[in-house]
Enzyme design. Structure first.
Site, PDB file in Angstrom:
ATOM      1  CG  ASP A   1      -5.849  18.875   7.885  1.00  0.00           C
ATOM      2  OD1 ASP A   1      -5.602  18.363   6.809  1.00  0.00           O
ATOM      3  OD2 ASP A   1      -5.657  17.773   8.845  1.00  0.00           O
ATOM      4  CG  ASN A  38      -2.031   1.219   1.017  1.00  0.00           C
ATOM      5  OD1 ASN A  38      -2.882   1.033   0.301  1.00  0.00           O
ATOM      6  ND2 ASN A  38      -1.786   2.087   1.754  1.00  0.00           N
ATOM      7  CD  GLU A  82      -2.433   2.649  -3.093  1.00  0.00           C
ATOM      8  OE1 GLU A  82      -1.552   1.819  -2.698  1.00  0.00           O
ATOM      9  OE2 GLU A  82      -3.426   2.977  -2.403  1.00  0.00           O
ATOM     10  NE  ARG A 107      -1.456  15.959  10.422  1.00  0.00           N
ATOM     11  CZ  ARG A 107      -2.820  16.018  10.591  1.00  0.00           C
ATOM     12  NH1 ARG A 107      -3.312  16.884   9.544  1.00  0.00           N
ATOM     13  NH2 ARG A 107      -3.097  16.068  11.825  1.00  0.00           N
TER      14      ARG A 107
HETATM   15  C1  LIG Z   1      -1.415  16.845   0.417  1.00  0.00           C
HETATM   16  C2  LIG Z   1      -2.325  15.532   1.013  1.00  0.00           C
HETATM   17  C3  LIG Z   1      -2.054  15.203   2.340  1.00  0.00           C
HETATM   18  C4  LIG Z   1      -2.981  14.147   3.103  1.00  0.00           C
HETATM   19  N1  LIG Z   1      -2.771  14.100   4.316  1.00  0.00           N
HETATM   20  C5  LIG Z   1      -3.290  12.889   4.824  1.00  0.00           C
HETATM   21  C6  LIG Z   1      -3.224  12.505   6.201  1.00  0.00           C
HETATM   22  O1  LIG Z   1      -2.330  13.269   6.947  1.00  0.00           O
HETATM   23  N2  LIG Z   1      -3.845  11.604   6.784  1.00  0.00           N
HETATM   24  C7  LIG Z   1      -4.716  10.569   5.728  1.00  0.00           C
HETATM   25  O2  LIG Z   1      -5.111   9.827   6.329  1.00  0.00           O
HETATM   26  N3  LIG Z   1      -4.887  11.064   4.564  1.00  0.00           N
HETATM   27  C8  LIG Z   1      -4.468  12.265   3.921  1.00  0.00           C
HETATM   28  N4  LIG Z   1      -4.551  12.551   2.643  1.00  0.00           N
HETATM   29  C9  LIG Z   1      -5.322  11.608   2.014  1.00  0.00           C
HETATM   30  C10 LIG Z   1      -4.897  10.246   1.642  1.00  0.00           C
HETATM   31  O3  LIG Z   1      -3.712  10.370   1.062  1.00  0.00           O
HETATM   32  C11 LIG Z   1      -5.687   9.567   0.673  1.00  0.00           C
HETATM   33  O4  LIG Z   1      -6.730   9.213   1.337  1.00  0.00           O
HETATM   34  C12 LIG Z   1      -4.929   8.233  -0.083  1.00  0.00           C
HETATM   35  O5  LIG Z   1      -5.973   7.677  -0.552  1.00  0.00           O
HETATM   36  C13 LIG Z   1      -4.850   7.333   1.249  1.00  0.00           C
HETATM   37  O6  LIG Z   1      -4.055   6.282   0.718  1.00  0.00           O
HETATM   38  P1  LIG Z   1      -4.824   4.641   0.994  1.00  0.00           P
HETATM   39  O7  LIG Z   1      -6.157   5.024   0.499  1.00  0.00           O
HETATM   40  O8  LIG Z   1      -3.917   3.898   0.270  1.00  0.00           O
HETATM   41  O9  LIG Z   1      -5.042   4.545   2.688  1.00  0.00           O
HETATM   42  C14 LIG Z   1      -3.627  13.482   2.269  1.00  0.00           C
HETATM   43  C15 LIG Z   1      -3.890  13.673   0.879  1.00  0.00           C
HETATM   44  C16 LIG Z   1      -3.094  14.839   0.390  1.00  0.00           C
HETATM   45  C17 LIG Z   1      -3.170  14.945  -1.127  1.00  0.00           C
HETATM   46 MN   LIG Z   2      -4.439   2.024  -0.656  1.00  0.00          MN
END
Ligand SMILES: Cc1cc2nc3c(=O)[nH]c(=O)nc-3n(C[C@H](O)[C@H](O)[C@H](O)COP(=O)(O)O)c2cc1C
Ligand SMILES: [Mn+2]
Length: 476
Positions: free
Chosen positions: A278, A168, A229, A173
């Site tokens: 945020d 994954n 991904e 952050r």
């Molecule tokens: C700039 C940016 C910062 C992000 N920060 C967070 C974060 O701190 N925590 C979080 O859970 N998702 C955060 N996200 C959203 C996740 O990256 C997004 O939900 C992603 O699909 C997570 O990957 P996963 O689906 O494999 O868990 C952020 C997205 C962006 C574009």
């Molecule tokens: Mn994922």
């Protein structure tokens, strides 16, 4: 194809999309204010060559406009990327030789999208382990005045599901705690957190910083948990993401990354993370999150550190989120073929509102679509869904507001439901769970309890043509 961040920077520079800033600028708040102004003016990507107190340059606002997002994907419009998704999702058994050849080509491009392991990677030109690791040498931004510390904001966090082994990659952050540790802000609905919770105790984690733009984007994409991904990134790049074995972890990391942090998280070890200014436009409250211990920091020579500012919209993350909106439309349509288009307004910070247009086929169809979205992947967190008819342009908020007013009897056409809400939503009574609002702004049918529906005003084609022909005569 862009191999790495440097290829991307070179492309941005050739396209007049990047400005280098040689003045010494403070990563503590000063960069945020500069970037905030540049993003809101639709300005260029910025390469800060001299962040104060740091040994590395900082790239920011690489994703800040639609044009740069299209450049990143090598397309004219992000809808072209969506078409590439449809290609796979809507594959039919081929008829005739031509279609068979095309089908094989598609299958080959899917097969080639798998990440490839290589022996050596530039990301390990410099290897620091143990006490030599020092995160404070990176120009990590303290973004907003209420933030207690600097935050790594554009990481690709890599874990593996301890049961299935599937990789994954997520963008979560990371608040800096000290030279060798950070918090890991994976929220309750996210895959990285699920991987960690499925371990007996300790999970290895690697964090890649400074990637080609498609691979960086992929970390933010809401893919189903069992899909890697990096594989999606390979498919869009048209070339595999190259990976190299970590130095201190059993995880493979992007060979062309500028910087890699390797380390581990112990399941029970939590600390108070935040507050953080945020993407909701508010400071999210301090909350317990796991601690990431860095066992190795590897990097290229002269590594470039990438960052992004989130805050009150619009900010740079709108570029990433709009890409997701476009790219995932075909996936939404797989479940809901009646969907024509949808829009997640930037001001709605993506989970607050979705506007969706449908080909309405039966009474209650809009309600069906609302409930389906509230059950679909990360869209399930959407707080308010507005449904309009197929002819309405969901990206034209004037039109949407018009129909949401004109076609709605609030007593009949508004649905109040409940379900899971975004981790960061401060409005509901309880965290994670609360109300949902559905507004059916489609034209109503007699079966839905409507009186005869009036005709919309439209000028006749004949008169429109006449006026177009005579336009110059009017002296307007
Ligand atoms: C700039 C940016 C910062 C992000 N920060 C967070 C974060 O701190 N925590 C979080 O859970 N998702 C955060 N996200 C959203 C996740 O990256 C997004 O939900 C992603 O699909 C997570 O990957 P996963 O689906 O494999 O868990 C952020 C997205 C962006 C574009
Ligand atoms: Mn994922």
């Amino acid at each position: 194809m862009l191999k790495d961040l440097r290829d991307w920077i070179a492309l941005l520079e050739r396209e007049g999309e990047l400005v280098r800033i040689s003045a010494e600028v403070d990563p503590d708040l000063e960069i945020t204010e500069i970037v905030d102004r540049v993003v809101k003016a639709g300005g260029p990507a910025l390469l800060f060559e001299n962040p104060k107190g740091a040994e590395h340059p900082l790239l920011i606002n690489q994703f800040g406009t639609e044009r740069r997002m299209a450049l990143a994907f090598g397309v004219d419009s992000l809808d072209d990327v969506a078409a590439k998704v449809s290609d796979v999702l809507e594959m039919q058994p081929p008829e005739g030789l031509m279609q068979k050849v095309q089908g094989l080509r598609k299958l080959k491009s899917i097969a080639d999208s798998r990440p490839k392991t290589v022996k050596k990677g530039v990301c390990q030109e410099i290897v620091l382990t143990g006490d030599d690791v020092d995160l404070t040498k990176l120009p990590i931004l303290r973004c907003w005045p209420g933030d207690p510390a600097p935050f790594i904001t554009l990481p690709a966090v890599i874990t593996h599901d301890p049961n299935s082994g599937v990789r994954n990659v997520g963008m979560y952050r990371m608040q800096v705690i000290d030279k060798r540790s950070t918090f890991m802000h994976w929220q309750i609905h996210k895959d990285g957190r699920a991987d960690a919770l499925a371990t007996d105790g300790k999970i290895e984690v690697a964090v890649a910083l400074g990637l080609d733009p498609i691979t960086a984007y992929s970390a933010s994409a809401p893919l189903p948990k069992h899909i890697d991904e990096f594989m999606m990134a390979g498919y869009f790049r048209g070339e595999s993401v190259e990976l190299v074995k970590g130095v201190t972890v059993g995880i493979e990391v992007p060979a062309h990354a500028e910087i890699v942090l390797e380390g581990y998280i112990e399941k029970g070890e939590l600390g108070e993370e935040g507050p953080f200014g945020d993407h909701t436009g508010y400071y999210t409250a301090a909350e317990l999150f796991p601690i990431f211990h860095v066992t190795a920091l590897t990097m290229r020579k002269d590594a470039i550190y990438p960052s992004i500012i989130v805050g009150k919209p619009p900010q740079e993350d709108a570029g990433l989120a709009k890409a997701t909106e476009r790219i995932f439309l075909p996936a939404v349509r797989m479940t809901l073929p009646e969907v024509v288009d949808y829009d997640l307004p930037v001001a709605g910070t993506f989970h607050n509102m979705a506007i969706v247009s449908i080909k309405k086929q039966y009474p209650g169809h809009a309600a069906k679509v609302m409930h389906a979205l509230w059950g679909l992947g990360m869209l399930s967190l959407t707080k308010c869904v507005i449904v309009v008819d197929a002819n309405v342009d969901v990206h034209d908020y004037q039109q949407v507001a018009f129909y949401a007013g004109a076609n709605v009897d609030p007593k009949r056409d508004v649905i109040l439901s409940e379900g899971p809400l975004d981790h960061l939503d401060h409005a509901p009574e309880r965290q994670f769970y609360g109300g949902k609002l559905g507004i059916d702004a489609t034209a109503k049918w007699p079966e839905e309890g409507a009186r005869p529906w009036p005709e919309e005003i439209e000028m006749s084609a004949e008169i429109k043509d006449l006026v177009t022909r005579r336009w110059s005569e009017y002296g307007l």
